[in-house]
Design a protein around this motif. Structure first.
Motif, PDB file in Angstrom:
ATOM      1  N   LEU A 105       1.231  -0.728   0.156  1.00 12.61           N
ATOM      2  CA  LEU A 105      -0.008  -0.055  -0.108  1.00 12.61           C
ATOM      3  C   LEU A 105       0.386   1.199  -0.158  1.00 12.61           C
ATOM      4  O   LEU A 105       0.698   2.539  -0.743  1.00 12.61           O
ATOM      5  CB  LEU A 105      -0.774   0.148   0.880  1.00 12.61           C
ATOM      6  CG  LEU A 105      -2.125  -1.171   0.655  1.00 12.61           C
ATOM      7  CD1 LEU A 105      -2.674  -0.893   2.056  1.00 12.61           C
ATOM      8  CD2 LEU A 105      -3.098  -0.314  -0.469  1.00 12.61           C
ATOM      9  N   LEU A 133      -4.609  -8.381  -2.977  1.00 10.96           N
ATOM     10  CA  LEU A 133      -5.505  -6.941  -3.988  1.00 10.96           C
ATOM     11  C   LEU A 133      -4.338  -5.528  -3.735  1.00 10.96           C
ATOM     12  O   LEU A 133      -4.122  -4.448  -4.049  1.00 10.96           O
ATOM     13  CB  LEU A 133      -6.494  -7.029  -2.765  1.00 10.96           C
ATOM     14  CG  LEU A 133      -7.414  -8.030  -3.088  1.00 10.96           C
ATOM     15  CD1 LEU A 133      -9.097  -7.724  -2.233  1.00 10.96           C
ATOM     16  CD2 LEU A 133      -8.461  -8.144  -4.880  1.00 10.96           C
ATOM     17  N   ALA A 134      -3.236  -5.421  -2.310  1.00 14.92           N
ATOM     18  CA  ALA A 134      -3.203  -4.443  -2.263  1.00 14.92           C
ATOM     19  C   ALA A 134      -1.540  -4.221  -3.469  1.00 14.92           C
ATOM     20  O   ALA A 134      -1.648  -3.224  -3.864  1.00 14.92           O
ATOM     21  CB  ALA A 134      -1.825  -4.154  -0.457  1.00 14.92           C
ATOM     22  N   ASN A 153      -3.500  -3.655  -7.074  1.00 14.29           N
ATOM     23  CA  ASN A 153      -3.653  -2.336  -7.243  1.00 14.29           C
ATOM     24  C   ASN A 153      -2.309  -1.804  -7.448  1.00 14.29           C
ATOM     25  O   ASN A 153      -2.671  -0.568  -8.240  1.00 14.29           O
ATOM     26  CB  ASN A 153      -4.227  -1.490  -5.577  1.00 14.29           C
ATOM     27  CG  ASN A 153      -4.022  -0.055  -5.564  1.00 14.29           C
ATOM     28  OD1 ASN A 153      -5.368  -0.125  -6.589  1.00 14.29           O
ATOM     29  ND2 ASN A 153      -3.065   0.812  -5.091  1.00 14.29           N
ATOM     30  N   ASN A 154      -0.635  -1.644  -7.836  1.00 14.72           N
ATOM     31  CA  ASN A 154       0.176  -1.114  -8.346  1.00 14.72           C
ATOM     32  C   ASN A 154       0.253  -1.793  -9.109  1.00 14.72           C
ATOM     33  O   ASN A 154       1.388  -0.899  -9.987  1.00 14.72           O
ATOM     34  CB  ASN A 154       0.998  -1.389  -6.894  1.00 14.72           C
ATOM     35  CG  ASN A 154       0.986  -1.625  -5.981  1.00 14.72           C
ATOM     36  OD1 ASN A 154       0.768   0.261  -5.720  1.00 14.72           O
ATOM     37  ND2 ASN A 154       2.185  -2.239  -5.091  1.00 14.72           N
ATOM     38  N   PRO A 195      -4.822  -0.506 -11.498  1.00 12.66           N
ATOM     39  CA  PRO A 195      -5.535   0.403 -10.041  1.00 12.66           C
ATOM     40  C   PRO A 195      -6.979  -0.354  -9.895  1.00 12.66           C
ATOM     41  O   PRO A 195      -8.282  -0.278 -10.561  1.00 12.66           O
ATOM     42  CB  PRO A 195      -5.697   2.274 -11.203  1.00 12.66           C
ATOM     43  CG  PRO A 195      -4.525   2.041 -11.734  1.00 12.66           C
ATOM     44  CD  PRO A 195      -4.497   0.949 -12.015  1.00 12.66           C
ATOM     45  N   LEU A 196      -7.268  -0.541  -8.873  1.00  5.54           N
ATOM     46  CA  LEU A 196      -7.997  -0.854  -8.073  1.00  5.54           C
ATOM     47  C   LEU A 196      -9.062  -0.135  -6.723  1.00  5.54           C
ATOM     48  O   LEU A 196     -10.353  -0.035  -6.693  1.00  5.54           O
ATOM     49  CB  LEU A 196      -7.813  -2.362  -7.063  1.00  5.54           C
ATOM     50  CG  LEU A 196      -7.789  -3.485  -8.063  1.00  5.54           C
ATOM     51  CD1 LEU A 196      -7.274  -4.963  -7.117  1.00  5.54           C
ATOM     52  CD2 LEU A 196      -8.613  -4.327  -9.222  1.00  5.54           C
ATOM     53  N   PHE A 197      -7.974   0.596  -6.402  1.00  2.00           N
ATOM     54  CA  PHE A 197      -8.587   1.941  -5.348  1.00  2.00           C
ATOM     55  C   PHE A 197      -8.913   2.906  -5.454  1.00  2.00           C
ATOM     56  O   PHE A 197      -9.856   3.354  -5.074  1.00  2.00           O
ATOM     57  CB  PHE A 197      -7.456   1.400  -3.595  1.00  2.00           C
ATOM     58  CG  PHE A 197      -7.220  -0.205  -3.070  1.00  2.00           C
ATOM     59  CD1 PHE A 197      -8.115  -1.227  -3.539  1.00  2.00           C
ATOM     60  CD2 PHE A 197      -6.185  -0.272  -2.931  1.00  2.00           C
ATOM     61  CE1 PHE A 197      -8.187  -2.380  -3.120  1.00  2.00           C
ATOM     62  CE2 PHE A 197      -5.926  -1.633  -2.503  1.00  2.00           C
ATOM     63  CZ  PHE A 197      -6.643  -2.547  -2.649  1.00  2.00           C
ATOM     64  N   ARG A 198      -7.812   3.000  -6.956  1.00  7.72           N
ATOM     65  CA  ARG A 198      -8.128   4.502  -7.218  1.00  7.72           C
ATOM     66  C   ARG A 198      -8.391   5.634  -6.147  1.00  7.72           C
ATOM     67  O   ARG A 198      -9.400   5.771  -5.895  1.00  7.72           O
ATOM     68  CB  ARG A 198      -9.450   4.246  -8.283  1.00  7.72           C
ATOM     69  CG  ARG A 198      -9.444   3.173  -9.111  1.00  7.72           C
ATOM     70  CD  ARG A 198     -10.846   3.561 -10.374  1.00  7.72           C
ATOM     71  NE  ARG A 198     -10.926   2.425 -11.565  1.00  7.72           N
ATOM     72  CZ  ARG A 198      -9.790   2.705 -12.132  1.00  7.72           C
ATOM     73  NH1 ARG A 198      -8.943   3.703 -12.610  1.00  7.72           N
ATOM     74  NH2 ARG A 198      -9.602   1.885 -13.488  1.00  7.72           N
ATOM     75  N   ARG A 255      -7.144   4.072  -0.944  1.00  5.89           N
ATOM     76  CA  ARG A 255      -5.833   3.489  -0.862  1.00  5.89           C
ATOM     77  C   ARG A 255      -6.493   3.010   1.172  1.00  5.89           C
ATOM     78  O   ARG A 255      -5.885   2.314   1.908  1.00  5.89           O
ATOM     79  CB  ARG A 255      -4.408   3.504  -0.754  1.00  5.89           C
ATOM     80  CG  ARG A 255      -4.004   2.847  -2.060  1.00  5.89           C
ATOM     81  CD  ARG A 255      -2.514   3.748  -2.730  1.00  5.89           C
ATOM     82  NE  ARG A 255      -1.384   3.691  -1.864  1.00  5.89           N
ATOM     83  CZ  ARG A 255      -0.853   5.300  -1.625  1.00  5.89           C
ATOM     84  NH1 ARG A 255      -1.513   5.929  -2.096  1.00  5.89           N
ATOM     85  NH2 ARG A 255      -0.166   5.132  -0.957  1.00  5.89           N
ATOM     86  N   ALA A 270      -8.744   1.693   2.157  1.00  3.69           N
ATOM     87  CA  ALA A 270      -8.592  -0.108   1.880  1.00  3.69           C
ATOM     88  C   ALA A 270      -7.561  -0.378   2.890  1.00  3.69           C
ATOM     89  O   ALA A 270      -7.653  -1.948   3.525  1.00  3.69           O
ATOM     90  CB  ALA A 270      -7.812  -0.317   0.397  1.00  3.69           C
ATOM     91  N   SER A 297       5.541  -5.843  -7.114  1.00  2.00           N
ATOM     92  CA  SER A 297       4.161  -6.229  -6.583  1.00  2.00           C
ATOM     93  C   SER A 297       3.951  -7.574  -7.199  1.00  2.00           C
ATOM     94  O   SER A 297       3.010  -8.481  -6.971  1.00  2.00           O
ATOM     95  CB  SER A 297       3.336  -4.881  -7.319  1.00  2.00           C
ATOM     96  OG  SER A 297       4.055  -3.648  -6.748  1.00  2.00           O
TER      97      SER A 297
END
Length: 375
Positions: free
Chosen positions: A202, A266-267, A270-271, A274-277, A280, A283, A352
């Motif tokens: 993250l 998932l973290a 995301n790098n 992008p999942l959390f947009r 973070r 999340a 990642s």
């Protein structure tokens, strides 16, 4: 400090984290001692993977330990373990007699449960404990010891460098007990590689300026971003750790450990995608709630003294935060100094991917209760 030196330092730090990450955590054993007069009843939980390495329990070499293989080695296990444990009262040795052996599952695998009884010639104010389990095989091994006497509980951590301690039978002072659990908290965040990898995954984008911004990312902006993520994670896991530690709320350990593995996956993803947009911190808070139950599982292995339940729980939580802050304090300046380098770009992508693959293996193992990695 040159850029190459900084890069080499970060690579070394990552190697130190990644090397044992496959094993989820380093070698620990859990020793519970209950003193009543001259009698000491003990229960020793020792990881079967560690005993297999020391005693070659897997006799047919198929990579799987069966109940028959373990049962046939009960005498060898007891002899090996008890030869590396000594209890004394004053100058007098307390002879130890092995009892039954069982099997129990901890969050990191199966453990043998060795029960024993010792008799001390004369009662004293302290019980001397000499602990040398796996000292010749694994310098990182730790023995987590809990001593109970007349309702009072004290704890200690043994290692090859600290192999003998005198554990007082009277209740330790409140401040001493608090510091004991602070040390436990620091140690367990440092060996909780799934928690560490989740946090680092993250934090990796924190020093990278968004593509839409033309100005370079500043250290102040990176610090604020890190602060948001770490604060959200801290608030969340502190909440659930407290609720679980006080017995208010609990979740199945297999479900908790599986979700923690999913959070790391998932973290890391995301790098790359992008999942959390930009969310973070959110999340970190959501998954931090689950990580708190994971910390509580570790704390359950240690046990909490009922006479100072809240104080010991607070000490463990403070230790977790101190250990976490030490990791962040190392990460942020090094990441900021190398943020424009090829190495850091590779860390964001390739690093990642590696974290995601490790987490995917953990997730499969924990969901299906299978072992893929030879540890």
């Amino acid at each position: 400090m040159t850029g190459r030196t900084v890069i080499a330092f970060i690579m070394l730090a990552l190697a130190l984290v990644a090397a044992p990450a496959r094993a989820h955590k380093p070698s620990d054993s859990y020793l519970a001692l209950k003193v009543a007069g001259q009698q000491v009843d003990g229960q020793w939980d020792i990881a079967l993977r560690d005993l297999d390495f020391a005693l070659n329990l897997d006799q047919n070499g198929d990579g799987e330990l069966t109940w028959d293989e373990i049962r046939s080695q009960h005498e060898a296990i007891a002899t090996y373990a008890l030869a590396r444990l000594a209890l004394t009262s004053g100058a007098a040795l307390c002879p130890i007699v092995a009892g039954e052996q069982l099997i129990d599952n901890h969050t990191d695998g199966a453990y043998t449960v060795l029960r024993f009884r010792a008799t001390c010639p004369a009662g004293g104010a302290a019980l001397g404990v000499s602990y040398r389990l796996f000292a010749d095989l694994d310098p990182q091994h730790k023995g987590l010891v809990k001593l109970e006497h007349e309702g009072a509980t004290s704890t200690a951590i043994f290692s090859p460098e600290a192999a003998r301690k005198e554990l007082l039978l009277r209740a330790p002072g409140k401040f001493t007990q608090f510091l004991d659990y602070v040390r436990h908290g620091v140690w367990h965040i440092w060996i909780g590689f799934d928690h560490i990898l989740f946090l680092l995954a993250l934090l990796l984008p924190a020093v990278m300026a968004p593509i839409a911004m033309k100005e370079a990312q500043t250290l102040r902006a990176a610090f604020i971003d890190v602060l948001k993520v770490v604060t959200a994670f801290t608030l969340a896991h502190s909440l659930t750790l407290t609720l679980a530690g006080l017995g208010v709320l609990s979740l199945p350990s297999r479900w908790v450990e599986s979700t923690i593995a999913a959070s790391v996956l998932l973290a890391a993803v995301n790098n790359i995608v992008p999942l959390f947009r930009g969310r973070r911190p959110l999340a970190a808070f959501v998954f931090g709630l689950i990580h708190g139950f994971g910390f509580a599982g570790v704390l359950a292995d240690l046990g909490l003294p009922q006479g100072s339940l809240v104080l010991s729980l607070a000490g463990f939580n403070v230790g977790v935060e101190l250990g976490q802050l030490a990791i962040v304090a190392l990460f942020l300046p090094l990441a900021f100094l190398t943020r424009r380098t090829w190495f850091y770009r590779q860390l964001m992508t390739t690093g990642s991917v590696v974290i995601a693959l490790i987490a995917a293996v953990w997730l499969f193992e924990r969901v299906f209760d299978m072992k893929l990695l030879p540890v």
